[in-house]
Design a protein around this motif. Sequence first.
Motif, PDB file in Angstrom:
ATOM      1  N   HIS A  85       0.866  -1.195   0.000  1.00  0.00           N
ATOM      2  CA  HIS A  85       0.000   0.000   0.000  1.00  0.00           C
ATOM      3  C   HIS A  85       0.895   1.235   0.000  1.00  0.00           C
ATOM      4  N   HIS A  87       1.493   5.368  -1.973  1.00  0.00           N
ATOM      5  CA  HIS A  87       1.109   6.455  -2.885  1.00  0.00           C
ATOM      6  C   HIS A  87       2.418   7.065  -3.396  1.00  0.00           C
ATOM      7  N   ARG A  94       5.046  18.275   1.717  1.00  0.00           N
ATOM      8  CA  ARG A  94       4.113  19.015   2.579  1.00  0.00           C
ATOM      9  C   ARG A  94       4.619  19.060   4.010  1.00  0.00           C
ATOM     10  N   TYR A 107      -5.019  15.893  10.900  1.00  0.00           N
ATOM     11  CA  TYR A 107      -4.903  15.602   9.463  1.00  0.00           C
ATOM     12  C   TYR A 107      -6.160  16.053   8.715  1.00  0.00           C
ATOM     13  N   ILE A 117      -4.532  16.060   0.688  1.00  0.00           N
ATOM     14  CA  ILE A 117      -4.441  15.392  -0.610  1.00  0.00           C
ATOM     15  C   ILE A 117      -4.542  16.401  -1.763  1.00  0.00           C
ATOM     16  N   TYR A 157      -3.695  11.344  -7.102  1.00  0.00           N
ATOM     17  CA  TYR A 157      -3.332  12.755  -6.974  1.00  0.00           C
ATOM     18  C   TYR A 157      -3.588  13.492  -8.295  1.00  0.00           C
ATOM     19  N   HIS A 190      -9.973   9.195  -4.328  1.00  0.00           N
ATOM     20  CA  HIS A 190      -9.118   9.482  -3.174  1.00  0.00           C
ATOM     21  C   HIS A 190      -9.633  10.689  -2.408  1.00  0.00           C
ATOM     22  N   PHE A 227     -11.088   6.026  -0.819  1.00  0.00           N
ATOM     23  CA  PHE A 227     -10.906   6.537   0.543  1.00  0.00           C
ATOM     24  C   PHE A 227     -12.297   6.630   1.172  1.00  0.00           C
ATOM     25  N   HIS A 255      -9.486   2.053   1.514  1.00  0.00           N
ATOM     26  CA  HIS A 255      -8.997   2.733   2.710  1.00  0.00           C
ATOM     27  C   HIS A 255     -10.198   2.682   3.661  1.00  0.00           C
ATOM     28  N   GLU A 258     -10.283   4.183   8.816  1.00  0.00           N
ATOM     29  CA  GLU A 258      -9.002   4.738   9.264  1.00  0.00           C
ATOM     30  C   GLU A 258      -9.187   5.623  10.491  1.00  0.00           C
ATOM     31  N   HIS A 278      -5.708   0.158   6.573  1.00  0.00           N
ATOM     32  CA  HIS A 278      -5.729   1.102   7.717  1.00  0.00           C
ATOM     33  C   HIS A 278      -6.359   0.433   8.937  1.00  0.00           C
ATOM     34  N   THR A 303       1.697   5.326   9.418  1.00  0.00           N
ATOM     35  CA  THR A 303       0.748   6.434   9.317  1.00  0.00           C
ATOM     36  C   THR A 303       0.297   6.895  10.699  1.00  0.00           C
ATOM     37  N   ASP A 330       2.299   2.769   3.336  1.00  0.00           N
ATOM     38  CA  ASP A 330       1.400   3.885   2.994  1.00  0.00           C
ATOM     39  C   ASP A 330       2.207   5.106   2.539  1.00  0.00           C
ATOM     40  N   ASN A 332       3.572   8.293   1.388  1.00  0.00           N
ATOM     41  CA  ASN A 332       2.900   9.410   0.703  1.00  0.00           C
ATOM     42  C   ASN A 332       3.399  10.719   1.313  1.00  0.00           C
ATOM     43  N   GLY A 334       1.868  13.148   2.692  1.00  0.00           N
ATOM     44  CA  GLY A 334       1.092  13.721   3.786  1.00  0.00           C
ATOM     45  C   GLY A 334       1.215  12.917   5.067  1.00  0.00           C
ATOM     46  N   SER A 335       0.546  11.757   5.082  1.00  0.00           N
ATOM     47  CA  SER A 335       0.395  11.050   6.353  1.00  0.00           C
ATOM     48  C   SER A 335       1.518  10.078   6.687  1.00  0.00           C
TER      49      SER A 335
HETATM   50  O1  NIG Z   1      -3.597   6.499   3.044  1.00  0.00           O
HETATM   51  N1  NIG Z   1      -5.934   8.427   3.726  1.00  0.00           N
HETATM   52  C1  NIG Z   1      -5.853   8.806   2.564  1.00  0.00           C
HETATM   53  N2  NIG Z   1      -4.794   8.728   1.768  1.00  0.00           N
HETATM   54  C2  NIG Z   1      -3.449   8.655   2.211  1.00  0.00           C
HETATM   55  C3  NIG Z   1      -2.904   9.997   2.525  1.00  0.00           C
HETATM   56  C4  NIG Z   1      -2.567  10.735   1.282  1.00  0.00           C
HETATM   57  C5  NIG Z   1      -2.069  12.132   1.520  1.00  0.00           C
HETATM   58  O2  NIG Z   1      -2.238  12.715   2.601  1.00  0.00           O
HETATM   59  O3  NIG Z   1      -1.494  12.648   0.560  1.00  0.00           O
HETATM   60  C6  NIG Z   1      -3.340   7.657   3.317  1.00  0.00           C
HETATM   61  O4  NIG Z   1      -2.970   7.966   4.458  1.00  0.00           O
END
Ligand code: NIG
Length: 424
Positions: A85, A87, A94, A107, A117, A157, A190, A227, A255, A258, A278, A303, A330, A332, A334-335
């Motif tokens: 899993h 991204h 970020r 978040y 996202i 994205y 997403h 998601f 997803h 979560e 998740h 995450t 996971d 990515n 962001g998280s």
């Molecule tokens: O799996 N939860 C949603 N999608 C991603 C986070 C993607 C992002 O923040 O860019 C995840 O944690």
Amino acid sequence: MRADILILGADELLTLDKQVGFSPVRGKDMGKPVIVTDGAVAIEGDRIVACGSTNEVLEDAEIHPGTTIIDASGKLVLPGFVDAHTHSCFVGTREDEFELRNSGVSYMEIARRGGGINRSVEFVRQATFEELLNATLSHLDIMLEHGTTTVEVKSGYGLSVESEMKMLEVIKEADRLHPVDVVPTFLGAHEVPPEFAGRRKEYLDLVISEMLPEVKRRSLARFVDIFCEEGVFDIDDSRRYLKSAKGLGFGLKLHADEMVSLGGAELAVEVGAISADHLVAISNSGIEALASSNTIPVLLPGTTFFLGLSNHAPARRLIEAGAPVAIATDFNPGSNFCPSMPMMLTLACVNLKMTVAEAITAATINAAFAIGRGDEIGSITVGKKADILVLALSNHRMLPYRYGVNPVLKVIKSGKVVVDFEKA
Ligand code: NIG
Ligand code: FE
């Protein structure tokens, strides 16, 4: 049998081959991997042709002038990690959101304020094919150096027909160019993109009526994902989307549960998803449903760690109920900005309270089944692809214990030594 590569004398060889190596490992069995001391593996071409004790393997192996012999004494040998899993196809970072979260902003609140996202969507939409490809390849380089030999990569994205197809074409090209095998997943669902703000259903209609058939027509993804979360797509949206995708022949992922317990795990089982990912907020009935199904729970300990959360996915309860748990990064922007599977093993032990053996099982054989590749990878089994790691550790218990540094010495991918820190 002819051996192009012979790995000999490993202090520990973990085959992850439960009798057959061709089914996910459930419940208690996750904690009992096959450990061979003084272990050896023989490889011909891109396949494993023998494994067992060094004496056994040497008896059968035909050495030729081109045979590469790897002395694994003092080392740990195990299958390449499967990251089920991620991204990993993105540009832009970020880090400001990381700081905001550490000062107490959640978040989901950051997402509501226009971050999250949709910020990565802006970066990805602006990027050229080459920029996105180069960024993706450099992510794969780091993953490979940390022992990941197969990775699932999601779109998600782009969030427009054009940009989602650009992402999936990049993912396809990255698979072609890079030694790591890439399994593509379409994640058009997403988030709701800014131009559809307040019109979630209309956006999902576009995903279902235009994006899914286009992905299918161009054979750009094996799986689809959504998601399913409060404030993003709800259970009814998810059911509608997943059923349409199933009708087109895609494998399904979610997803699920979560942050809020919406019944995502139950839905995953209802629609016959290959995995539910998740699961931090999974309900008791969700645990029961998963345990008595073929859907693999994919837990993402990086995450919850990186988001600074105190609650984690209930790995113990899932394992005790008999589920075949997998773990993944996971990765990515962001998280979770960490692409290292060894780091995930440490987090799975410390925060999810998995045993070391369970965590290794979750990162190899069960992860392979979570992306439909269990017949080919995930264990050191005769006939499977030769994706093998030699780690600079004397036993498997050292793996999550010696954390935050890279334990990899060599990576063999499809029968070729592609990373060799001994030579570097
Ligand atoms: O799996 N939860 C949603 N999608 C991603 C986070 C993607 C992002 O923040 O860019 C995840 O944690
Ligand atoms: Fe994710």
